[in-house]
Structures are given as structure tokens and as C-alpha cells.
Motif scaffolding. Structure first.
Motif, PDB file in Angstrom:
ATOM      1  N   UNK A 181      -6.212   2.110 -29.870  1.00 57.15           N
ATOM      2  CA  UNK A 181      -5.686   1.106 -28.948  1.00 57.15           C
ATOM      3  C   UNK A 181      -5.560   1.641 -27.533  1.00 57.15           C
ATOM      4  N   UNK A 182      -5.283   2.948 -27.410  1.00 58.45           N
ATOM      5  CA  UNK A 182      -5.231   3.555 -26.072  1.00 58.45           C
ATOM      6  C   UNK A 182      -6.555   3.358 -25.344  1.00 58.45           C
ATOM      7  N   UNK A 183      -7.676   3.505 -26.084  1.00 61.93           N
ATOM      8  CA  UNK A 183      -8.999   3.234 -25.521  1.00 61.93           C
ATOM      9  C   UNK A 183      -9.122   1.768 -25.096  1.00 61.93           C
ATOM     10  N   UNK A 184      -8.850   0.895 -26.052  1.00 64.73           N
ATOM     11  CA  UNK A 184      -9.131  -0.523 -25.843  1.00 64.73           C
ATOM     12  C   UNK A 184      -8.283  -1.107 -24.720  1.00 64.73           C
ATOM     13  N   UNK A 185      -6.979  -0.793 -24.728  1.00 68.86           N
ATOM     14  CA  UNK A 185      -6.086  -1.418 -23.758  1.00 68.86           C
ATOM     15  C   UNK A 185      -6.323  -0.884 -22.340  1.00 68.86           C
ATOM     16  N   UNK A 186      -6.571   0.417 -22.207  1.00 64.81           N
ATOM     17  CA  UNK A 186      -6.864   0.960 -20.874  1.00 64.81           C
ATOM     18  C   UNK A 186      -8.116   0.323 -20.305  1.00 64.81           C
ATOM     19  N   UNK A 187      -9.111   0.107 -21.160  1.00 67.36           N
ATOM     20  CA  UNK A 187     -10.382  -0.472 -20.708  1.00 67.36           C
ATOM     21  C   UNK A 187     -10.234  -1.948 -20.363  1.00 67.36           C
ATOM     22  N   UNK A 229      -6.240 -14.553 -23.247  1.00 68.69           N
ATOM     23  CA  UNK A 229      -5.803 -14.105 -24.566  1.00 68.69           C
ATOM     24  C   UNK A 229      -6.820 -13.090 -25.096  1.00 68.69           C
ATOM     25  N   UNK A 230      -6.299 -12.075 -25.792  1.00 68.02           N
ATOM     26  CA  UNK A 230      -7.125 -10.948 -26.237  1.00 68.02           C
ATOM     27  C   UNK A 230      -6.828 -10.645 -27.697  1.00 68.02           C
ATOM     28  N   UNK A 231      -7.890 -10.465 -28.470  1.00 69.69           N
ATOM     29  CA  UNK A 231      -7.785 -10.010 -29.847  1.00 69.69           C
ATOM     30  C   UNK A 231      -8.357  -8.597 -29.935  1.00 69.69           C
ATOM     31  N   UNK A 232      -7.599  -7.677 -30.509  1.00 70.98           N
ATOM     32  CA  UNK A 232      -8.072  -6.305 -30.696  1.00 70.98           C
ATOM     33  C   UNK A 232      -7.931  -5.918 -32.161  1.00 70.98           C
ATOM     34  N   UNK A 233      -9.017  -5.400 -32.724  1.00 72.12           N
ATOM     35  CA  UNK A 233      -9.027  -4.923 -34.103  1.00 72.12           C
ATOM     36  C   UNK A 233      -9.487  -3.474 -34.101  1.00 72.12           C
ATOM     37  N   UNK A 234      -8.740  -2.614 -34.791  1.00 72.75           N
ATOM     38  CA  UNK A 234      -9.121  -1.204 -34.907  1.00 72.75           C
ATOM     39  C   UNK A 234      -9.040  -0.780 -36.366  1.00 72.75           C
ATOM     40  N   UNK A 235      -9.958   0.104 -36.748  1.00 67.96           N
ATOM     41  CA  UNK A 235      -9.998   0.551 -38.136  1.00 67.96           C
ATOM     42  C   UNK A 235     -10.282   2.041 -38.219  1.00 67.96           C
ATOM     43  N   UNK A 236      -9.540   2.718 -39.081  1.00 66.42           N
ATOM     44  CA  UNK A 236      -9.750   4.133 -39.381  1.00 66.42           C
ATOM     45  C   UNK A 236     -10.585   4.313 -40.656  1.00 66.42           C
ATOM     46  N   UNK A 237     -11.092   3.227 -41.240  1.00 68.19           N
ATOM     47  CA  UNK A 237     -11.637   3.339 -42.596  1.00 68.19           C
ATOM     48  C   UNK A 237     -13.016   2.725 -42.763  1.00 68.19           C
ATOM     49  N   UNK A 321      -0.246   6.292 -14.237  1.00 62.98           N
ATOM     50  CA  UNK A 321       0.499   5.040 -14.441  1.00 62.98           C
ATOM     51  C   UNK A 321      -0.347   4.028 -15.212  1.00 62.98           C
ATOM     52  N   UNK A 322      -1.655   4.002 -14.942  1.00 67.32           N
ATOM     53  CA  UNK A 322      -2.539   3.108 -15.685  1.00 67.32           C
ATOM     54  C   UNK A 322      -2.680   3.549 -17.136  1.00 67.32           C
ATOM     55  N   UNK A 323      -2.755   4.861 -17.351  1.00 67.66           N
ATOM     56  CA  UNK A 323      -2.805   5.380 -18.717  1.00 67.66           C
ATOM     57  C   UNK A 323      -1.519   5.052 -19.463  1.00 67.66           C
ATOM     58  N   UNK A 324      -0.391   5.141 -18.753  1.00 66.18           N
ATOM     59  CA  UNK A 324       0.907   4.803 -19.341  1.00 66.18           C
ATOM     60  C   UNK A 324       0.940   3.336 -19.762  1.00 66.18           C
ATOM     61  N   UNK A 325       0.307   2.472 -18.983  1.00 64.53           N
ATOM     62  CA  UNK A 325       0.295   1.046 -19.292  1.00 64.53           C
ATOM     63  C   UNK A 325      -0.386   0.781 -20.637  1.00 64.53           C
ATOM     64  N   UNK A 326      -1.415   1.560 -20.951  1.00 64.58           N
ATOM     65  CA  UNK A 326      -2.089   1.415 -22.246  1.00 64.58           C
ATOM     66  C   UNK A 326      -1.151   1.809 -23.385  1.00 64.58           C
ATOM     67  N   UNK A 327      -0.403   2.900 -23.207  1.00 72.85           N
ATOM     68  CA  UNK A 327       0.559   3.328 -24.222  1.00 72.85           C
ATOM     69  C   UNK A 327       1.678   2.298 -24.359  1.00 72.85           C
ATOM     70  N   UNK A 328       2.051   1.718 -23.254  1.00 69.79           N
ATOM     71  CA  UNK A 328       3.072   0.658 -23.266  1.00 69.79           C
ATOM     72  C   UNK A 328       2.628  -0.516 -24.141  1.00 69.79           C
TER      73      UNK A 328
END
Length: 375
Positions: A181-187, A229-237, A321-328
Motif C-alpha cells: 500500500x505504501x507503493x500504491x498510495x504514494x503513487x 474514488x479509488x479501489x486498491x487490492x494487494x496480495x502476498x499470495x 512529508x509525501x512519503x508520510x502521507x502514504x503511511x497515513x
């Protein structure tokens, strides 16, 4: 200064992508290495003609200008602060930290020391994403109303290893969502030039079953301040090479991206500036290659950019600060999963100001839906 001397902290898989991405850049000199795994570090030092350092203090006292930090998530904060206090510039792998408080402490330490600090968010430097950002910001697809994003990798071995940090709610800051999600949201934040207003999140274990670990799959719905509106799906499997995809739909056109395509972007736009390509699907020429090539390309560009910021004494455009926004946004999503409702940024900040955001991660594994599909 004609080049920057780097010390690397951590010499695992991610290091290899950085290494190959930077191999032809004369401005980047990797000079020293520290890793808690002595055998791995000594081998890395020997193969890459670097100095082996037995402790982090030895590395920070060595003749280097900057560090590249590539260690488990829970170590980012302490190593960034130690490097800043040693007057070294800092390039640190994502996610920035696992809590907002950790992000803030990193920002304070690097600002106090006066060193350059950037999170190595390679998705911000991938040519395909740069093209999409410029297309959206120049109005080629009009007003964006819907975004769909996906990332899938296979981290089952780490998730099934008891005591291992991968997927641990506190040490990793969660499961698949914190990691990707850190990848997706920052982008997405960058492409839209926007911030999230509220989130709804659903976490699941589909293919792993250690009770101590957080989710192996996640789905998030976001509403941005602009109304998008945004849909994000992430999978580790997933059983496939690591890949990413992105869909952007606007009032004048659409963009579809897939990292596994040799030409990763398709755009359909009615904008007049498209010329002969107006009103039809167009595949621009973009520097790219399916996994693992896009890792090497993006990390090479990212590391080169940060190095130029040091040499030219300028602040990176991709700010802490932008990187922090992704973690937020990740923590906002986890708060939603724990409360089982839509939550706003104000809800998150109430937790931040009262209990601290680490409280969101503590016990997170109890709020993961166990939908085991194990063979």
C-alpha cells in the motif's frame, strides 16, 4: 563533488535491484556495507569490492557521504536517525516507518542534521508512472473520477515462518497493505495531486494461517478530497511473477497500465492534443521491461535522482512529508479494518493524538478475516 560515496545497510534481495540499476552511473560509488548477517555482508563486500563493517557505528564513521537503508520495516526509524546524527544523507527503502510518530521523528532528525532525506519509493520514478502522472495533470483524461490499482507478489514463505518479521503487525507494520500500500498510495497521491478523505478496508488471510501474522490479502476503498474514488487490492499470495496494474478513468479518457506488458501503458483520450491518436487506444514508447527489469529501471532512476540532489544541494521533489502521507493512508485503512466502518482522517488523527498510531497495529491480526484456501 562529482560523485557520492554510499554505505549500504542491508544486503539482501532489494540491494541487487539497486546494484544493477546503478551499475553504469559514475556518480554513485558503493563503498561500505553493514548487515546483521555477517556472512551475507562479507560476501557482498567481497563481490562488490566494498569495505565490510561489523557494526552500524563502524559504517557511519567510515568515509561515506550517504547511506542506502534496506532493512526490515521496524528498523527504518532507528537507522535513519542514526545516519542523520552521523551527518550522512539518507535514502531509505519504503515504507517510511510503521507509525506516524516514527515518520515524524525521522523528519525531525534529518531536518535538524541538515541532511538530504528521501524514501526510496521506486514507483514514483518508474517511467510508466511518470507518463501517467503527466497525462493526468495535463488534462488528457479530463477530471478523474475512478481509479483501480493492484499489486501482487508471493511472500508465503515469510508469512509462514513463525517469529519472522514479514507480516508481523508491529515489526512489519501490518501485512500486504503496509508492504505494498505504501507503493500504491504514494503513487496515486502523486498522479492525482490529491489526498485521501476517508477509507474502508477489508483484511483477509487466504493462503497462510499463522495466528501471529496480519493479512496476506487486502482490499481498500478510498475517497479523495476531489471526489475521486479509488479501489486498491494487494496480495502476498499470488502464484505469478510480481506485478502491478493501474486503471484511471476520467471525463475525457482512460489509462490502463500493466507492468507485465512490454509497452506498459495504453491511453484512450478525446483530448485535442492527442492529434492523430485522438479517439483511439495509443501505446506510447516508454522505457520499461517486465519483472525484474522495471525494478532495476525505477531504482536506477530513483538512486540517480537522489544522488544528483546531494551533488547539486537541492531538496528532493518526493518529500518525506509525501512519503508520510502514504503511511497515513495505510494506517487509516487499518483503523477502518479494526473498527469495521468507514473512517476519516480526523478519526485517525484522534488516535494519533491520544493513544498513538502504534495502537492501530497492536492486535491487528485479530481483525483479519480467516478465509483459508489452503491445499
Amino acid at each position: 563533488m562529482d560523485f557520492v560515496k554510499y554505505g549500504i545497510i542491508g544486503s539482501g534481495t532489494v540491494w541487487r535491484f539497486h546494484k544493477f540499476g546503478c551499475k553504469n552511473n559514475p556518480k554513485i560509488k558503493f563503498k561500505a556495507v553493514f548487515d546483521i548477517n555477517e556472512k551475507t555482508a562479507r560476501r557482498c563486500a567481497k563481490v562488490n569490492k566494498m569495505t565490510y563493517c561489523s557494526t552500524i557505528d563502524d559504517l557511519l564513521k567510515s568515509d561515506i557521504d550517504a547511506v542506502l537503508i534496506m532493512v526490515p520495516h521496524f528498523l527504518h526509524e532507528s537507522y535513519v536517525i542514526a545516519a542523520a546524527e552521523a551527518d550522512k544523507h539518507v535514502l531509505c527503502e519504503k515504507p517510511m516507518a510503521t507509525t506516524l510518530e516514527g515518520c515524524d521523528d525521522m523528519i525531525k532528525a534529518t531536518e535538524k542534521a541538515g541532511v538530504k532525506f528521501m524514501i526510496a519509493e521506486n514507483h514514483r520514478f518508474l517511467p510508466a508512472h511518470k507518463y501517467i502522472m503527466e497525462a493526468v495533470q495535463s488534462g488528457l483524461v479530463g477530471k478523474v473520477f475512478l481509479v483501480r490499482s493492484y499489486e501482487g507478489v508471493n511472500e508465503i514463505p515469510g508469512l509462514m515462518k513463525s517469529g519472522h518479521w514479514k507480516g508481523h503487525p508491529v515489526m512489519a507494520g501490518g501485512g500486504a497493505l503496509m508492504d505494498m500500500g505504501a507503493h500504491k498510495f504514494a503513487t496515486i497521491n502523486w498522479i492525482l495531486n490529491d489526498k485521501v478523505e476517508y477509507a474502508y478496508c477489508w483484511l483477509a488471510k487466504q493462503c497462510t494461517n499463522l495466528s501471529e501474522k496480519a493479512e496476506d490479502n487486502a482490499m481498500v476503498l478510498l475517497k479523495y478530497l476531489s471526489g475521486t474514488i479509488v479501489e486498491t487490492i494487494v496480495s502476498f499470495t499470488v502464484i505469478s511473477p510480481p506485478t502491478n496494474s493501474l486503471e484511471i478513468y476520467g471525463t475525457k479518457g482512460s489509462i490502463i497500465e500493466n507492468h507485465e506488458w512490454k509497452k506498459p501503458v495504453k491511453i484512450f483520450s478525446n483530448h485535442e492534443s492527442m492529434g492523430n491518436n485522438r479517439g483511439k487506444w495509443y501505446e506510447p514508447e516508454i522505457k520499461h521491461g517486465p519483472f525484474p527489469k522495471y525494478y532495476e529501471i525505477s531504482m536506477g532512476i530513483e538512486d540517480s535522482y537522489f544522488t544528483d540532489c546531494i551533488i547539486n544541494d537541492v531538496k528532493p521533489d518526493f518529500s518525506p512529508e509525501q512519503a508520510r502521507e502514504a503511511i497515513k493512508t495505510v494506517l487509516l485503512s487499518y483503523l477502518s479494518a479494526k473498527t469495521e466502518k468507514f473512517v476519516t482522517v480526523d478519526d485517525l488523527m484522534e488516535v494519533h493524538n491520544s493513544k498513538g498510531t502504534k495502537s492501530i497495529l497492536e492486535g491487528l491480526e485479530k481483525y483479519v478475516n480467516n478465509n483459508y484456501c489452503l491445499e
